[in-house]
Write a protein that holds these residues in place. Structure first.
Motif: not given
Length: 330
Positions: A93-99, A217-219, A237-241, A262-269
């Protein structure tokens, strides 16, 4: 002013031309996307208009159909395009691509390795960020998904992008073939099992390089984080949504919309450490049983507060609460 030579820039400005994608918005806010063509018409159950009525007109023009219904004509933004384009796999989603672009610090001229291309939605954002002087190597396991992504990307940019190199196969097998070790600034993974490719990512990244993982998913999130910690070549690592809620704006009726993304996915860096460096020991130690491989010591399938990283409730507190609610033990 002279027109920009950046790929895709010229087709984003100027009057409407044959082949342009146009987003039409009717008085009720409903949107339709068409591709302008000669001798073509746009039909609904309430009239039609000819594409020629838009050719040569400036963007932001209002066209009226045979029933008197007005349509606002604009070129779709990238965020509009990725949500309406043909897709074989789910899109980022655009919101995640921007992040991802912001938090991974994808900069002009960057060398980026992407795995899990899907339908090409994130690829377009990455290409926009690296620019013509950058380099994006995208690896997709499925040939059919890769073909769909190529079609979407080239349609949006008006042709092949000079910074893009699309490959098929598994990341673990192809990474060493398509990029030199220690030459990649950023790695972006959108796949089911990122933890299986930690070694390939570590080999490709430069010291200080950024890895970004998009998981559903959280798993998946937990397992990826633990794999990065166990590898020893990455910082913590850091994670957020992120969640996006629009607002209804109508006179004095200003309120949150009933629907939201709402929830589309988690991001981890995570950042790549220099070779030979041992990551600092975490000051906050994880709970017993919270790491993969602890099942033998703590028993597979045993779940309690401590194993989940929560503070266990003491018997003393339980007795006090029972007295408070009038349920003192016999």
């Amino acid at each position: 002013m002279t027109s920009s030579s950046a790929t895709g820039a010229d087709i984003r400005r100027g009057p409407f031309r044959v082949g342009d994608k146009v987003q039409l918005t009717d008085p009720k806010g409903r949107m339709h996307t068409i591709t302008l063509a000669e001798n073509a018409t746009f039909h609904t159950h309430k009239g039609y208009f000819r594409h020629e009525d838009l050719l040569g007109r400036p963007e932001g023009w209002v066209v009226t159909n045979t029933a008197g219904i007005e349509y606002l004509a604009l070129r779709p933004l990238l965020s509009d395009y990725v949500l309406s384009m043909p897709r074989g796999a789910a899109v980022v989603y655009p919101k995640d691509a921007g992040q991802i672009i912001q938090m991974a610090d994808i900069f002009p001229g960057a060398r980026v390795l992407e795995a899990g291309v899907g339908s090409g939605a994130l690829t377009m954002s990455l290409l926009r960020a690296v620019g013509d002087a950058g380099e994006l190597h995208s690896i997709e396991r499925r040939e059919d998904f890769a073909a769909i992504a190529r079609g979407n990307v080239e349609t949006f940019f008006g042709g092949p992008h000079p910074a893009w190199h699309l490959h098929t196969g598994d990341l673990a097998d192809r990474a060493g073939e398509v990029v030199d070790p220690g030459s990649v600034d950023r790695v972006v993974l959108d796949m089911l099992a990122p933890w299986e490719n930690v070694d390939a990512v570590a080999e490709a990244l430069i010291p200080g390089g950024v890895l970004v993982c998009y998981v559903a998913t959280a798993t998946q999130l937990s397992r990826t984080a633990e794999a990065l910690r166990a590898d020893g070549r990455f910082a913590e690592p850091s994670a957020w949504e992120s969640m996006v809620r629009g607002w209804h704006l109508e006179g004095l009726a200003v309120r949150p919309q009933h629907r939201m993304v709402g929830h589309t996915g988690f991001l981890l860096t995570a950042r790549r450490l220099a070779d030979g460096v041992t990551p600092p020991v975490r000051k906050r130690r994880p709970a017993k049983g919270s790491r993969p491989g602890d099942e033998e010591q703590w028993g597979a399938g045993r779940w309690n507060e401590e194993e989940l990283g929560e503070k266990a409730v003491s018997d003393k507190k339980i007795r006090r609460v029972r007295r408070q609610v009038g349920q003192e033990p016999e």
